[in-house]
Scaffold this motif. Structure first.
Motif, PDB file in Angstrom:
ATOM      1  N   THR A 111       0.838  -1.195   0.000  1.00 16.97           N
ATOM      2  CA  THR A 111       0.000   0.000   0.000  1.00 16.97           C
ATOM      3  C   THR A 111       0.874   1.247   0.000  1.00 16.97           C
ATOM      4  O   THR A 111       2.100   1.146  -0.017  1.00 16.97           O
TER       5      THR A 111
ATOM      6  N   VAL B 149      -1.767   8.179   1.361  1.00 18.04           N
ATOM      7  CA  VAL B 149      -2.632   9.058   0.574  1.00 18.04           C
ATOM      8  C   VAL B 149      -3.248  10.092   1.514  1.00 18.04           C
ATOM      9  O   VAL B 149      -3.122  10.001   2.744  1.00 18.04           O
TER      10      VAL B 149
ATOM     11  N   TYR C 149      -6.822  12.054   2.715  1.00 17.83           N
ATOM     12  CA  TYR C 149      -8.274  11.923   2.753  1.00 17.83           C
ATOM     13  C   TYR C 149      -8.875  13.267   3.147  1.00 17.83           C
ATOM     14  O   TYR C 149      -8.475  13.866   4.149  1.00 17.83           O
TER      15      TYR C 149
ATOM     16  N   ARG D  99      -3.498   3.911   2.432  1.00 20.43           N
ATOM     17  CA  ARG D  99      -4.707   3.602   1.664  1.00 20.43           C
ATOM     18  C   ARG D  99      -5.384   2.357   2.242  1.00 20.43           C
ATOM     19  O   ARG D  99      -4.724   1.385   2.625  1.00 20.43           O
TER      20      ARG D  99
ATOM     21  N   GLU E 209     -10.349  10.071  -1.532  1.00 14.49           N
ATOM     22  CA  GLU E 209      -8.948   9.678  -1.387  1.00 14.49           C
ATOM     23  C   GLU E 209      -8.145  10.316  -2.512  1.00 14.49           C
ATOM     24  O   GLU E 209      -8.521  10.219  -3.681  1.00 14.49           O
TER      25      GLU E 209
ATOM     26  N   GLU F  61      -4.154  10.852  -4.129  1.00 12.35           N
ATOM     27  CA  GLU F  61      -2.739  10.498  -4.092  1.00 12.35           C
ATOM     28  C   GLU F  61      -1.891  11.744  -3.825  1.00 12.35           C
ATOM     29  O   GLU F  61      -2.237  12.851  -4.242  1.00 12.35           O
TER      30      GLU F  61
END
Length: 290
Positions: free
Chosen positions: A162, A165, A167, A241, A252, A254
């Protein structure tokens, strides 16, 4: 007089459970019996093994050295019990699991308890530093850790890859972006897990590498609380993530600088990995699709 098996067992359970009362409950004996056995062990060793306090016990350096051996004895004892008392049926037993993130651990536990409803699961969620320390000190049967330290004393099973990221709430001005830079977050309030988390280490190291100042931050104790903070409009959260199934009302995004992949591993000591309880949990984990 040489220490006996009961003294080592009582001592090991006090350390693992964190208190004399919890150890007594696990062993099915009185607290005074556990206290007496540990006191006899300390007299036989000639050194203090535990420091008693209002919040539980702390292990002395001598105690930690002895605990490693005592815990191996308990693991061997459990293996014998499985052979002699029928744990092979997996209708009874107890397993202690720790992790530094709820996912994918909770998904694995759900599958495991569905397969073996008679097994009691003791699950604890801790920051990365605490979780890795507990595994190193043999205070749990199994750990699901992101980027754990490697050790020849443990078995390791990679479960998931994973990355970090951001949020944010759906109505946030940045919500329409598919990709961000850390510079875009300098005027935002950043929500991070508590001190000792891998997230804090990664974020701070990345900011230093990019010569960026630390933005305004708020720390939260758990991932669900971080998600709730995002939904309440407190700020933008940074974490791995799929760390939580809570996603309604959030998007979400990147982050360009977080391009490193992180691996979630299942780790267990080699002697405990041979136990039926642990081996079945490992089998469940490695066969789960994430």
């Amino acid at each position: 007089m040489r220490p006996n098996h009961h003294q080592f067992t009582a001592f090991a359970y006090v350390v693992r459970e964190g208190s004399f009362s919890a150890a007594a409950e696990r062993l099915g004996v009185s607290q005074s019996a556990v206290t007496q056995q540990v006191a006899k062990l300390e007299r036989n060793v000639g050194a203090q093994l535990l420091i008693r306090g209002r919040d539980g016990v702390q292990v002395t350096p001598t105690g930690q050295d002895l605990y490693t051996l005592a815990d191996r004895l308990v693991a061997l004892d459990s293996a014998i019990a499985e052979q002699l008392e029928g744990f092979a049926s997996m209708k009874d037993g107890r397993i202690k699991i720790i992790a530094n993130a709820p996912q994918p651990t909770l998904k694995i536990i759900a599958r495991f308890t569905e397969r073996f409803p008679g097994i009691h699961v003791d699950f604890g969620l801790h920051d990365w530093t605490t979780a890795t320390g507990m595994i190193r000190k043999r205070l749990a049967d199994v750990g699901l850790i992101t980027d754990p330290p490697r050790s020849e004393d443990f078995v390791h099973h990679r479960l998931q890859t994973t990355r970090y990221v951001a949020y944010c709430r759906q109505d946030h001005p940045l919500a329409g972006r598919s990709r961000l830079r850390l510079a875009d977050l300098q005027d935002e309030t950043i929500i991070l897990p508590e001190e000792g988390s891998l997230t804090q280490r990664v974020v701070k190291a990345t900011l230093r590498k990019r010569s960026l100042p630390m933005p305004r931050t708020v720390t939260m104790t758990t991932f669900p609380v971080m998600c709730e903070a995002v939904l309440q409009g407190i700020g933008i959260a940074l974490f791995l993530r799929d760390s939580s199934l809570i996603d309604e009302g959030m998007v979400e995004i990147e982050v360009e600088e977080f391009d490193t992949l992180h691996e979630i591993w299942l780790v267990a000591t080699k002697d405990r990995a041979r136990l039926r309880l642990v081996s079945e949990f490992v089998a469940t984990a490695t066969s789960t699709v994430f």
